[in-house]
Design an enzyme around this catalytic site. Structure first.
Site, PDB file in Angstrom:
ATOM      1  N   GLU A   1       0.832  -1.209   0.000  1.00  0.00           N
ATOM      2  CA  GLU A   1       0.000   0.000   0.000  1.00  0.00           C
ATOM      3  C   GLU A   1       0.868   1.262   0.000  1.00  0.00           C
ATOM      4  OE1 GLU A   1      -3.843   1.881   0.188  1.00  0.00           O
ATOM      5  OE2 GLU A   1      -3.471  -0.270   0.198  1.00  0.00           O
TER       6      GLU A   1
ATOM      7  N   ARG B   1       6.059 -17.250  -0.269  1.00  0.00           N
ATOM      8  CA  ARG B   1       7.132 -17.930   0.458  1.00  0.00           C
ATOM      9  C   ARG B   1       7.266 -17.248   1.804  1.00  0.00           C
ATOM     10  NH1 ARG B   1      11.530 -20.717  -1.658  1.00  0.00           N
ATOM     11  NH2 ARG B   1      10.950 -20.058  -3.746  1.00  0.00           N
TER      12      ARG B   1
ATOM     13  N   PHE C   1       0.809 -14.338  -0.854  1.00  0.00           N
ATOM     14  CA  PHE C   1       1.976 -14.713  -0.061  1.00  0.00           C
ATOM     15  C   PHE C   1       2.541 -15.996  -0.660  1.00  0.00           C
ATOM     16  CE2 PHE C   1      -1.402 -12.968   2.723  1.00  0.00           C
ATOM     17  CZ  PHE C   1      -0.879 -11.685   2.845  1.00  0.00           C
TER      18      PHE C   1
END
Length: 139
Positions: free
Chosen positions: A61, A92, A90
């Site tokens: 953001e 890893r 997401f």
């Protein structure tokens, strides 16, 4: 650049607000993208010892907001931009090291912008990827 833009970019480079709390450091910022880093500490962990997903969302953001603002100034449109959607994958998990953050534009228009944010680990492996849609607003 005008004085207002210079002042805003100086604040970005100082890492104020949530960016300062997280430790996000902006290395370069322009309308073509942002690069920066975050050194992971235990403060970024969730209860199981890996980086909390919200950390990646916040990095995305911030980086998208900075990129969008810079582009609006460089394009002569002015104003600023606010996030209206943040989709983060997401890929890893990591527990320590430095996260490198980079943005690239997907769409830059008079009303909205869409930015891709890549976050990589010390070995250059993609650990999270976001797309953040920004709404351009007049100031």
């Amino acid at each position: 650049m005008n004085e207002n833009l210079d002042g805003m970019l100086a604040r970005v480079k100082e890492s104020v607000g949530l960016d300062a709390h997280l430790g996000f450091v902006v290395d370069e910022a322009s309308g073509d993208g942002v690069t920066g880093t975050l050194r992971i500490t235990p403060d970024h962990h969730q209860p199981f010892g890996i980086v909390h997903g919200g950390t990646y969302c916040a990095l995305a953001e911030s980086a998208a907001s900075i990129s969008a603002f810079c582009w609006l100034q460089e394009a002569g449109i002015g104003g600023t931009a606010v996030g209206v959607n943040n989709s983060t994958d997401f890929l890893r998990s990591v527990s320590d090291g430095v996260i490198a953050v980079s943005t690239s534009p997907i769409h830059r228009g008079r009303r909205q912008q869409l930015w891709q944010i890549d976050m990589t680990d010390d070995q250059g492996r993609l650990i999270a990827q976001s797309r953040v849609r920004m709404q351009n607003i007049e100031m």
